[in-house]
Write an enzyme that holds these catalytic residues in place. Structure first.
Site, PDB file in Angstrom:
ATOM      1  N   HIS A 114      30.203  39.365  48.784  1.00  0.00           N
ATOM      2  CA  HIS A 114      30.683  38.090  48.243  1.00  0.00           C
ATOM      3  C   HIS A 114      30.315  37.913  46.770  1.00  0.00           C
ATOM      4  CE1 HIS A 114      30.013  36.548  52.656  1.00  0.00           C
ATOM      5  NE2 HIS A 114      31.058  37.343  52.555  1.00  0.00           N
TER       6      HIS A 114
HETATM    7  C1  FAD Z   1      34.176  44.052  54.031  1.00  0.00           C
HETATM    8  C2  FAD Z   1      34.277  42.626  53.541  1.00  0.00           C
HETATM    9  C3  FAD Z   1      34.240  41.593  54.460  1.00  0.00           C
HETATM   10  C4  FAD Z   1      34.340  40.265  54.016  1.00  0.00           C
HETATM   11  N1  FAD Z   1      34.383  39.280  54.945  1.00  0.00           N
HETATM   12  C5  FAD Z   1      34.603  38.003  54.542  1.00  0.00           C
HETATM   13  C6  FAD Z   1      34.762  36.978  55.497  1.00  0.00           C
HETATM   14  O1  FAD Z   1      34.717  37.219  56.705  1.00  0.00           O
HETATM   15  N2  FAD Z   1      34.962  35.706  55.048  1.00  0.00           N
HETATM   16  C7  FAD Z   1      34.992  35.409  53.719  1.00  0.00           C
HETATM   17  O2  FAD Z   1      35.098  34.220  53.380  1.00  0.00           O
HETATM   18  N3  FAD Z   1      34.860  36.374  52.792  1.00  0.00           N
HETATM   19  C8  FAD Z   1      34.698  37.663  53.168  1.00  0.00           C
HETATM   20  N4  FAD Z   1      34.636  38.647  52.241  1.00  0.00           N
HETATM   21  C9  FAD Z   1      34.766  38.275  50.822  1.00  0.00           C
HETATM   22  C10 FAD Z   1      36.173  37.792  50.440  1.00  0.00           C
HETATM   23  O3  FAD Z   1      37.164  38.634  50.975  1.00  0.00           O
HETATM   24  C11 FAD Z   1      36.237  37.738  48.922  1.00  0.00           C
HETATM   25  O4  FAD Z   1      35.248  36.824  48.480  1.00  0.00           O
HETATM   26  C12 FAD Z   1      37.584  37.268  48.389  1.00  0.00           C
HETATM   27  O5  FAD Z   1      38.650  38.049  48.849  1.00  0.00           O
HETATM   28  C13 FAD Z   1      37.535  37.318  46.857  1.00  0.00           C
HETATM   29  O6  FAD Z   1      38.740  36.791  46.366  1.00  0.00           O
HETATM   30  P1  FAD Z   1      39.146  37.041  44.846  1.00  0.00           P
HETATM   31  O7  FAD Z   1      40.444  36.379  44.631  1.00  0.00           O
HETATM   32  O8  FAD Z   1      37.994  36.678  43.991  1.00  0.00           O
HETATM   33  O9  FAD Z   1      39.291  38.643  44.694  1.00  0.00           O
HETATM   34  P2  FAD Z   1      40.001  39.726  45.575  1.00  0.00           P
HETATM   35  O10 FAD Z   1      40.401  39.192  46.897  1.00  0.00           O
HETATM   36  O11 FAD Z   1      39.111  40.917  45.545  1.00  0.00           O
HETATM   37  O12 FAD Z   1      41.348  40.054  44.770  1.00  0.00           O
HETATM   38  C14 FAD Z   1      41.363  40.588  43.474  1.00  0.00           C
HETATM   39  C15 FAD Z   1      42.607  41.453  43.319  1.00  0.00           C
HETATM   40  O13 FAD Z   1      42.829  41.683  41.934  1.00  0.00           O
HETATM   41  C16 FAD Z   1      43.267  43.010  41.744  1.00  0.00           C
HETATM   42  N5  FAD Z   1      42.959  43.380  40.361  1.00  0.00           N
HETATM   43  C17 FAD Z   1      41.737  43.569  39.779  1.00  0.00           C
HETATM   44  N6  FAD Z   1      41.858  43.832  38.479  1.00  0.00           N
HETATM   45  C18 FAD Z   1      43.200  43.815  38.206  1.00  0.00           C
HETATM   46  C19 FAD Z   1      43.964  44.015  37.010  1.00  0.00           C
HETATM   47  N7  FAD Z   1      43.373  44.239  35.831  1.00  0.00           N
HETATM   48  N8  FAD Z   1      45.327  43.948  37.093  1.00  0.00           N
HETATM   49  C20 FAD Z   1      45.948  43.693  38.301  1.00  0.00           C
HETATM   50  N9  FAD Z   1      45.256  43.500  39.449  1.00  0.00           N
HETATM   51  C21 FAD Z   1      43.903  43.541  39.398  1.00  0.00           C
HETATM   52  C22 FAD Z   1      42.485  43.797  42.774  1.00  0.00           C
HETATM   53  O14 FAD Z   1      43.100  45.048  43.052  1.00  0.00           O
HETATM   54  C23 FAD Z   1      42.493  42.828  43.965  1.00  0.00           C
HETATM   55  O15 FAD Z   1      43.603  43.074  44.798  1.00  0.00           O
HETATM   56  C24 FAD Z   1      34.471  39.982  52.627  1.00  0.00           C
HETATM   57  C25 FAD Z   1      34.484  41.023  51.716  1.00  0.00           C
HETATM   58  C26 FAD Z   1      34.397  42.337  52.158  1.00  0.00           C
HETATM   59  C27 FAD Z   1      34.395  43.447  51.155  1.00  0.00           C
END
Ligand code: FAD
Ligand code: SF4
Length: 542
Positions: free
Chosen positions: A456
């Site tokens: 996270h």
């Molecule tokens: C194994 C695992 C289990 C988890 N379980 C849970 C759970 O049960 N419940 C929960 O609440 N949270 C859970 N989490 C955490 C949760 O999934 C994340 O906190 C959340 O998805 C983060 O959202 P975000 O939008 O910050 O980033 P992300 O969901 O990581 O999305 C970011 C996206 O941006 C893309 N990206 C990055 N840089 C660029 C760029 N320069 N150009 C274009 N695209 C780019 C990446 O490829 C990615 O697809 C878990 C995480 C993991 C790894």
């Protein structure tokens, strides 16, 4: 708010496999097919299609904006999910899930890279932002508008779209059953988790792509709805620069997997690359750098797993891997949540080599494993070096002490549940046997003694009312530049004590409504029930 009938969150809602949204058309343009230069015009360019980006894109598109979504990873069909951790880890995670922090101890920090971002591989656990954490944000970060009533319509909207419902006991698996038995014997608080699913069959491989298409990750919920409202997703397109004109963002430039360049000319840029990559993109043009906080304040909710051997069959790969939680000590910054998976995943994560490892694997059918997650007060930092993210994070002694308490309590729970032996992931602590925790109690557990992972990452472009201490304002606009907002984990100003996806999605929904100048949705149904963990903020570092 107009009152709507309550939205079901019980067993029927959890197991009903109907209702997933299917768009008439998949509006995907593969970056592999863009070799030269392509220019597109849009009202909004959303960078990243994970928890924050997909949600913002769908809401903006439904609100009438033309939206281009850039995603570095690829689109994956449910049919591609083989349930084999070794194959799927390579395809769905960044760097085959080997991203790790530098520091003491080094911590593996897996990140998804695909349409759906990390939600494609996450465990599906859903918690709202705890009320005391919102209070802390108001007090310490001046986020006056983020009250529980103000966020309520956004939480409801996210939960309805994802069909958040509670895991029924019959799908929770015996791993959860033994932990529940221990918690109940001790009188500790716990419950089955709420998750974003439709028609879950308890196949146990959520972290490797749900082969049943049951997990309602944003790639099959929000992204298709964004397409239906006219948005286009460019896959294999890595945003590299945000071009400015007269103090306002005007264009996003991405490198495509086909070796070309994609330029998106737009009014609004929404950066949602996730907590590790958003600060790197902003930093390249010095955006959000004025406070000196960009890339800092990284919280990760470090976690570890305790294993216990029983005389009975557990088969922890059967059932929902993360189905139950114990929040008895949540007010101390400790949450215990299920952490299970198929045998090949277990073989990669169990300690030891050779005969020791073989012995553990031979007993795998009678093994239980449960996670200890700490709401951290330690903070790390992200920088770019040689084109890659360098994540520095050192666990402080306070958090190491919290881990020690967590290991002791989970061990106590396992004894109460009838475990024969308990394995704790702390160097120098032998296998604990026959209800005797004294070797663990006597042990000195320093940061370097712990074997940790983290799921996270949060906080590297934190929001706050004071531009001297924050990167984003209360509406998630980057201070000092017009037209750039952030909608991902990096905006979340502190650790939460609970899993963050619903917090990130609710903030992204609020941001989209703000950009559309629309009032909050007024007729979202309240859930019948929702988790209310016993989190307080005594442990959260401001
Ligand atoms: C194994 C695992 C289990 C988890 N379980 C849970 C759970 O049960 N419940 C929960 O609440 N949270 C859970 N989490 C955490 C949760 O999934 C994340 O906190 C959340 O998805 C983060 O959202 P975000 O939008 O910050 O980033 P992300 O969901 O990581 O999305 C970011 C996206 O941006 C893309 N990206 C990055 N840089 C660029 C760029 N320069 N150009 C274009 N695209 C780019 C990446 O490829 C990615 O697809 C878990 C995480 C993991 C790894
Ligand atoms: S337990 Fe199986 S069916 Fe349920 S969400 Fe996880 S992978 Fe999908």
């Amino acid at each position: 708010m107009v009152s709507a009938p309550a939205r079901p969150t019980g067993e029927q809602a959890y197991t009903d496999g109907t209702g997933t949204f299917h768009p008439l058309q998949r509006r995907i343009v593969a970056g592999t097919g863009i070799a030269g230069e392509r220019v597109v015009d849009a009202d909004a360019c959303v960078i990243g299609t994970g928890a924050g980006g997909a949600v913002a894109a769908k809401e903006l598109a439904e609100g009438g904006m033309t939206v281009a979504m850039l995603e570095e990873g690829e689109w994956h069909d449910t049919d591609e999910f083989t349930a084999r951790p070794r194959d799927m880890t390579l395809r769905l995670y960044r760097d085959a899930a080997q991203v790790a922090t530098l520091g003491t101890p080094p911590i593996v920090l897996p990140l998804g890279r695909a349409v759906g971002g990390t939600t494609l591989v996450n465990s599906g656990t859903c918690f709202r932002t705890p009320k005391p954490v919102l209070e802390l944000w108001r007090e310490h970060f001046g986020l006056e508008e983020l009250t529980e009533p103000a966020l309520e319509p956004f939480f409801r909207r996210v939960e309805r779209t994802l069909n958040v419902a509670q895991v029924p006991a019959r799908l929770a698996g015996r791993n959860a059953a033994v932990v529940r038995r221990g918690a109940e014997a001790l009188g500790w608080s716990g419950d089955f988790l709420f998750r974003n699913v439709r028609g879950c069959v308890g196949s146990g491989v959520c972290a490797f792509g749900c082969p049943a298409g049951a997990k309602q990750h944003v790639g099959i919920t929000y992204v298709p709805r964004a397409w239906a409202a006219g948005a286009t997703t460019y896959t294999g397109a890595r945003a590299e620069r945000i071009e400015l004109e007269g103090g306002r963002a005007r264009e996003v430039v991405a490198r495509t997997r086909g070796g070309g360049r994609l330029r998106v000319r737009c009014e609004h840029v929404i950066v949602a690359c996730g907590t590790i990559h958003t600060p790197l993109l902003l930093h390249r043009q010095g955006l959000g750098a004025e406070s000196g906080e960009l890339g800092r304040n990284l919280a990760i909710h470090p976690a570890t797993a305790v294993r216990a051997l029983f005389d009975e069959d557990i088969e922890l790969w059967r059932g929902v891997p993360q189905s139950y939680y114990v929040d008895e000590f949540a007010d101390e910054g400790l949450m215990f949540e299920g952490a299970a998976g198929p045998p090949d995943y277990m073989s990669m994560t169990l300690p030891g080599l050779g005969a020791h490892h073989r012995e553990l694997m031979e007993g795998i059918g009678r093994m239980s494993q449960f996670g200890v997650m700490v709401s951290d007060t330690s903070r790390g930092r992200v920088r770019e070096a040689f084109g890659r993210a360098h994540v520095r994070y050192d666990l402080n002694v306070h958090d190491a002490a919290t881990f020690k308490r967590g290991l002791e309590r989970l061990t106590e729970l396992y004894w109460a549940a009838g475990a024969r032996t308990v394995l704790v992931p702390a160097a120098g602590v032998p296998v604990l046997r026959d209800g005797d925790s004294s070797p663990l109690q006597r042990a000195r557990v320093r940061p370097r003694d712990l074997e940790l992972m983290a799921f996270h990452p949060l906080g590297t472009a934190r929001a706050g009312g004071d531009p001297r201490r924050a990167v984003l304002d209360g509406d998630l606009a980057v201070y000092g530049i017009r037209g750039v907002h952030v909608a991902d984990g990096s905006a979340v100003p502190s650790s939460l004590g609970v899993n963050p996806q619903i917090t990130i999605m609710a903030l992204a929904t609020r941001l989209a409504f703000h950009l559309l100048d629309a009032p909050p949705p007024s007729n979202e149904p309240p859930p019948e029930r929702i988790a209310e963990p016993r989190v307080s903020v005594a442990h959260v570092a401001a």
